[in-house]
Structures are given as structure tokens and as C-alpha cells.
Design an enzyme around this catalytic site. Structure first.
Site, PDB file in Angstrom:
ATOM      1  N   GLY A  12      -8.355  -5.795   1.241  1.00 46.65           N
ATOM      2  CA  GLY A  12      -7.131  -5.101   0.848  1.00 46.65           C
ATOM      3  C   GLY A  12      -6.866  -3.860   1.687  1.00 46.65           C
ATOM      4  N   ALA A  13      -5.725  -3.218   1.408  1.00 48.98           N
ATOM      5  CA  ALA A  13      -5.329  -2.030   2.188  1.00 48.98           C
ATOM      6  C   ALA A  13      -6.386  -0.939   2.088  1.00 48.98           C
ATOM      7  CB  ALA A  13      -3.979  -1.512   1.676  1.00 48.98           C
ATOM      8  N   VAL A  14      -6.907  -0.693   0.889  1.00 43.66           N
ATOM      9  CA  VAL A  14      -7.924   0.354   0.719  1.00 43.66           C
ATOM     10  C   VAL A  14      -9.286  -0.147   1.185  1.00 43.66           C
ATOM     11  CG1 VAL A  14      -9.086   1.839  -0.970  1.00 43.66           C
ATOM     12  CG2 VAL A  14      -6.625   1.436  -1.156  1.00 43.66           C
ATOM     13  N   ARG A  99     -10.337   5.932 -15.765  1.00 37.07           N
ATOM     14  CA  ARG A  99     -10.134   7.351 -15.408  1.00 37.07           C
ATOM     15  C   ARG A  99     -10.121   8.287 -16.596  1.00 37.07           C
ATOM     16  NH1 ARG A  99      -5.215   6.122 -11.352  1.00 37.07           N
ATOM     17  NH2 ARG A  99      -6.406   5.431  -9.542  1.00 37.07           N
ATOM     18  N   CYS A 134      -3.712   8.510  -6.508  1.00 35.72           N
ATOM     19  CA  CYS A 134      -3.489   9.076  -5.167  1.00 35.72           C
ATOM     20  C   CYS A 134      -2.566  10.302  -5.188  1.00 35.72           C
ATOM     21  CB  CYS A 134      -2.909   8.006  -4.255  1.00 35.72           C
ATOM     22  SG  CYS A 134      -1.544   7.088  -4.981  1.00 35.72           S
ATOM     23  N   GLN A 161       6.644   8.490  -2.323  1.00 39.31           N
ATOM     24  CA  GLN A 161       5.407   7.734  -2.196  1.00 39.31           C
ATOM     25  C   GLN A 161       5.535   6.504  -1.294  1.00 39.31           C
ATOM     26  OE1 GLN A 161       4.241   8.953  -6.747  1.00 39.31           O
ATOM     27  NE2 GLN A 161       3.109   7.270  -5.836  1.00 39.31           N
ATOM     28  N   SER A 164       1.836   1.861   0.807  1.00 40.42           N
ATOM     29  CA  SER A 164       0.404   1.524   0.712  1.00 40.42           C
ATOM     30  C   SER A 164      -0.126   1.636  -0.707  1.00 40.42           C
ATOM     31  CB  SER A 164      -0.411   2.423   1.647  1.00 40.42           C
ATOM     32  OG  SER A 164      -0.168   3.784   1.349  1.00 40.42           O
ATOM     33  N   LYS A 218       0.105   9.526 -15.331  1.00 41.12           N
ATOM     34  CA  LYS A 218      -1.211   9.730 -14.695  1.00 41.12           C
ATOM     35  C   LYS A 218      -1.291  11.109 -14.080  1.00 41.12           C
ATOM     36  CE  LYS A 218      -1.830   4.884 -13.330  1.00 41.12           C
ATOM     37  NZ  LYS A 218      -1.705   3.951 -12.198  1.00 41.12           N
ATOM     38  N   HIS A 247       1.927   9.848   1.422  1.00 36.80           N
ATOM     39  CA  HIS A 247       2.759  10.401   0.353  1.00 36.80           C
ATOM     40  C   HIS A 247       3.161  11.845   0.693  1.00 36.80           C
ATOM     41  CE1 HIS A 247       1.780   6.999  -2.009  1.00 36.80           C
ATOM     42  NE2 HIS A 247       1.078   7.541  -2.978  1.00 36.80           N
TER      43      HIS A 247
HETATM   44  P1  A2P Z   1      -7.992 -11.237  -1.426  1.00 34.14           P
HETATM   45  O1  A2P Z   1      -7.676 -10.835  -0.018  1.00 34.14           O
HETATM   46  O2  A2P Z   1      -9.021 -12.315  -1.466  1.00 34.14           O
HETATM   47  O3  A2P Z   1      -6.794 -11.506  -2.282  1.00 34.14           O
HETATM   48  P2  A2P Z   1      -4.425  -4.796  -2.024  1.00 34.14           P
HETATM   49  O4  A2P Z   1      -4.678  -3.598  -2.898  1.00 34.14           O
HETATM   50  O5  A2P Z   1      -4.131  -4.447  -0.606  1.00 34.14           O
HETATM   51  O6  A2P Z   1      -3.379  -5.691  -2.639  1.00 34.14           O
HETATM   52  O7  A2P Z   1      -5.799  -5.630  -1.991  1.00 34.14           O
HETATM   53  C1  A2P Z   1      -6.401  -6.160  -3.141  1.00 34.14           C
HETATM   54  C2  A2P Z   1      -7.826  -6.566  -2.852  1.00 34.14           C
HETATM   55  O8  A2P Z   1      -8.394  -7.083  -4.066  1.00 34.14           O
HETATM   56  C3  A2P Z   1      -7.962  -7.663  -1.814  1.00 34.14           C
HETATM   57  O9  A2P Z   1      -9.133  -7.482  -1.055  1.00 34.14           O
HETATM   58  C4  A2P Z   1      -8.082  -8.906  -2.675  1.00 34.14           C
HETATM   59  O10 A2P Z   1      -8.763  -9.960  -2.072  1.00 34.14           O
HETATM   60  C5  A2P Z   1      -8.920  -8.374  -3.801  1.00 34.14           C
HETATM   61  N1  A2P Z   1      -8.830  -9.233  -4.973  1.00 34.14           N
HETATM   62  C6  A2P Z   1      -7.719  -9.630  -5.617  1.00 34.14           C
HETATM   63  N2  A2P Z   1      -8.034 -10.485  -6.622  1.00 34.14           N
HETATM   64  C7  A2P Z   1      -9.377 -10.627  -6.598  1.00 34.14           C
HETATM   65  C8  A2P Z   1     -10.325 -11.395  -7.358  1.00 34.14           C
HETATM   66  N3  A2P Z   1      -9.927 -12.172  -8.365  1.00 34.14           N
HETATM   67  N4  A2P Z   1     -11.637 -11.289  -7.043  1.00 34.14           N
HETATM   68  C9  A2P Z   1     -12.032 -10.514  -6.027  1.00 34.14           C
HETATM   69  N5  A2P Z   1     -11.191  -9.771  -5.254  1.00 34.14           N
HETATM   70  C10 A2P Z   1      -9.882  -9.834  -5.533  1.00 34.14           C
END
Ligand code: A2P
Length: 347
Positions: A12-14, A99, A134, A161, A164, A218, A247
Site C-alpha cells: 500500500g501507499a504507507v 487510538r 495524519c 488534505q 494519499s 479524530k 496535507h
Molecule cells: P493488497 O495490495 O494485497 O491489496 P492502501 O492504503 O494504499 O489502499 O493499501 C492497503 C494495503 O493493505 C495494501 O498493501 C493491501 O494489500 C493491504 N490489504 C488490504 N486488504 C488486505 C487483507 N485482507 N489482508 C492483508 N492485507 C490487505
């Protein structure tokens, strides 16, 4: 001695930023385990010049791990908390799941570092550190030093914001919809609720009965918890703007005691993690393009509110993926496990 570290939501992005921040700050990683959903299991990501294959997150993924950095949404954090903590692995969670839970420290390491160590199970803690929202982190980096000096009475925040905060898919949506707009093509939003190119809209977090969205609530609740207060009066209007990852926030802060503009600049000028950036004569202040990719939160445009006593207006800009998320989480691990913060990098 190093640590076995895993990242939940590595694709994911983070998640991607977690890897870069660990590498850049020389966090002692003996082994890095990358976890995501079944969808991206098998994908290869690079860490310290070497490829690591992403694995599917499972309940037993945390066995033998020392530290888990979570950023896969609240649902995943709730589902896997027990497995993580029972494996004796410190969970630093970027979601909002825990949190406000009593006994779970909500930490901005420059502000309340001592809270981080309280999460460790060997100290009787719950094994979880919550990484704040954030927008809240970025605001408090500027506000905490001023609060210590003059006591915040009331904060009115307007936020601008970036995409991301809604994840990688929202960043792609901003780029794709902008390209479509320029090409004169139609684009149906897939991630965000409204057209994003050349537009803005009130924050897309769920709406509550009192008319505030959750993001605004929040900001109020988390700020009080981080500053160790209960009664700070905080109201905000959070807005999603077509910026990729940084942001900006316009803060109007009323203090209990007098605080001059000069003293506010002096305090923020010596605050670790804060950079004052401005050229008043040229009407030039920190902008998202200045701050993207930088660790520090940038401040400026501090001025006395002419409409009210003991009140300052402040402009604050911070990289949502760094200080707003991945950097702050890794810093939480630094103070909890290493006892000190590594230096920031402002590229
Ligand atoms: P995946 O790439 O396999 O979907 P973002 O915040 O950028 O949307 O990223 C979300 C992150 O959380 C991604 O790495 C995504 O993986 C992961 N994720 C989403 N659903 C699940 C899940 N059921 N189990 C594990 N990781 C997950």
C-alpha cells in the site's frame, strides 16, 4: 542487535514508505517480512537493494517477529491484533482501530515519547502503539510547543488534505482523472465519492449525526489524548484537495496566556521535526511541492488574529505519508525499542 520486522499492508501507499523510512533511518532490521492480501502475494519489492517476495498475511505470520508495522485498514488491524500481540510482537498500528482505547498509547514521538515504552508488554502494556491520524500529527507538531508555553484554549482548523490519505488507489485516481479531464474524456470515480480532478470536497470519511465527519472528530479527540488534556476545544473543517501526498492546514489558535508572534517563531524555530519556511516579502510560504518527501513539518505565516485577543493564525504543511503515517510509526518503534529518535532527513 537487530529486530525481525514485518509490514502488514506492504504493497500500500504507507507500506512502501515504511520500507523506505526503515532503510533511510538505518533502523536495525535483521529480517524484513512483507505481508499483504492474497492478491499481491508473490509480488517482489526491494529493500536495501535486495528483492523480498510479499507473502499473504496469516494468523501465524507474527511468530518470531519483534515489530509489526500495520497499515492495511482498521478491519485488518482488529482481526490480527490478538495474533500479533500473543506472538510477543510489538504492533505499531497506523489505522484508527485502537487510538482512543484506554491503555493504548497514541504517540507522536516528539511530543509524548514516554508513552511509547508503556506499550511494551514487558512494561505491562498491551503491546500496541497507535499511530495518530495524519492531520492530527501534522497540526500538533506545530501546536504542542505553543501549547506548552501558552496553553491552547480553542483551535479552529481548516485542512487541505492530499489523496494519499485515502490510499494508493486514490492517488492513482487523482492522476487518471486529471489525465482524462485534460484529454476531454469522461472519468467515473472509483475510490473517492466525487470527481477529483480540478475539484475539492469535504473529507470523505463517514458523516456523523452532529454534522462533523469522522476525520474532524479524530482531530479533536486525538489531539486531547496526545497532549494529555481533556477539555481543549477543537473544531475543524477537513477538505480533500487534488494534491498527491502532502496535507496543508490553516490553524487559528486561541491561547489561555499571551503569546507573541515573535515568541511563536522562536519556539517553532527550535522544535525538532519542525522547519520554518517563508519569505514574507515575497508572499512565499511552504507548499505541498516543497514538503513532499520531507520528514519535517513545515510552518510559517504566523500572525496575530486581528479579530480576537491571544489568538494566532498558523500555516502548517506536512507529508501525509511520512510524518502523517510511516515516519511517525517508525519513530514510535525507535523510541519504544531503541530509546531514541534517529535524525530527520529533509531532501
Ligand atoms: P493488497 O495490495 O494485497 O491489496 P492502501 O492504503 O494504499 O489502499 O493499501 C492497503 C494495503 O493493505 C495494501 O498493501 C493491501 O494489500 C493491504 N490489504 C488490504 N486488504 C488486505 C487483507 N485482507 N489482508 C492483508 N492485507 C490487505
Amino acid at each position: 542487535m537487530g529486530f525481525k520486522v514485518c509490514i502488514v499492508g506492504a504493497t500500500g501507499a504507507v507500506g512502501v514508505e515504511f520500507m523506505q523510512v526503515l532503510e533511510r533511518r538505518n533502523f536495525p532490521v535483521d529480517e524484513l517480512l512483507l505481508l499483504a492480501s492474497k492478491r499481491s502475494a508473490g509480488t517482489t519489492l526491494m529493500f536495501k537493494g535486495k528483492p523480498i517476495v510479499v507473502k499473504e498475511l496469516q494468523k501465524d505470520s507474527f511468530q518470531g517477529q519483534d515489530l509489526a508495522l500495520f497499515s492495511a485498514g482498521s478491519g485488518i488491524s482488529k482481526e490480527y491484533r490478538q495474533a500479533c500481540v500473543e506472538a510477543g510482537c510489538l504492533m505499531v498500528d497506523n489505522s484508527s482501530a485502537f487510538r482512543m482505547e484506554d491503555g493504548v498509547p497514541l504517540v507522536v514521538p516528539e511530543i509524548n515519547p514516554a508513552e511509547a515504552a508503556k506499550a511494551l508488554q514487558k512494561n505491562g502494556g498491551k503491546g500496541v502503539i497507535a499511530n495518530p491520524n495524519c492531520t492530527t500529527i501534522i497540526a500538533l507538531m506545530a501546536l504542542a510547543p505553543l501549547h506548552r508555553e501558552a496553553g491552547i484554549k480553542r483551535l479552529v482548523a481548516a485542512t487541505y488534505q492530499a489523496a494519499s490519505g485515502a490510499g494508493h488507489a486514490a492517488m492513482v485516481e487523482l492522476e487518471d482523472s486529471t489525465r482524462a479531464f485534460l484529454d476531454g474524456k469522461s472519468y467515473t470515480p472509483k475510490v473517492l465519492p466525487h470527481p477529483y480532478a480540478f475539484n475539492l470536497f469535504p473529507h470523505n470519511s463517514p458523516m456523523t449525526d452532529n454534522g462533523y465527519c469522522e476525520e474532524e472528530i479524530k482531530l479533536s479527540k486525538e489531539s486531547n489524548k496526545i497532549l494529555g488534556e481533556k477539555g481543549l476545544r477543537i473544531t475543524g473543517t477537513c477538505v480533500r484537495v487534488p494534491v498527491l501526498r502532502t496535507h496543508a492546514e490553516a490553524l487559528n489558535v486561541e491561547f489561555q496566556r499571551p503569546l507573541s508572534v515573535e515568541r511563536a517563531y522562536e519556539l517553532l524555530g527550535k522544535t525538532v521535526g519542525v522547519t520554518v519556511l517563508e519569505d514574507r516579502a515575497k508572499n512565499r510560504w511552504a507548499m505541498p511541492i516543497d514538503v513532499a518527501g520531507h520528514d519535517d513539518v513545515y510552518v510559517g505565516r504566523i500572525r496575530r488574529d486581528l479579530s480576537q485577543d491571544n489568538t494566532l493564525d498558523i500555516w502548517v504543511v506536512g507529508d501525509q505519508l511520512l510524518k502523517g503515517a510511516a515516519l511517525n510509526a517508525v519513530q514510535c518503534a525507535e523510541v519504544a525499542l531503541l530509546g531514541a529518535l534517529a535524525p530527520n532527513a529533509n531532501r
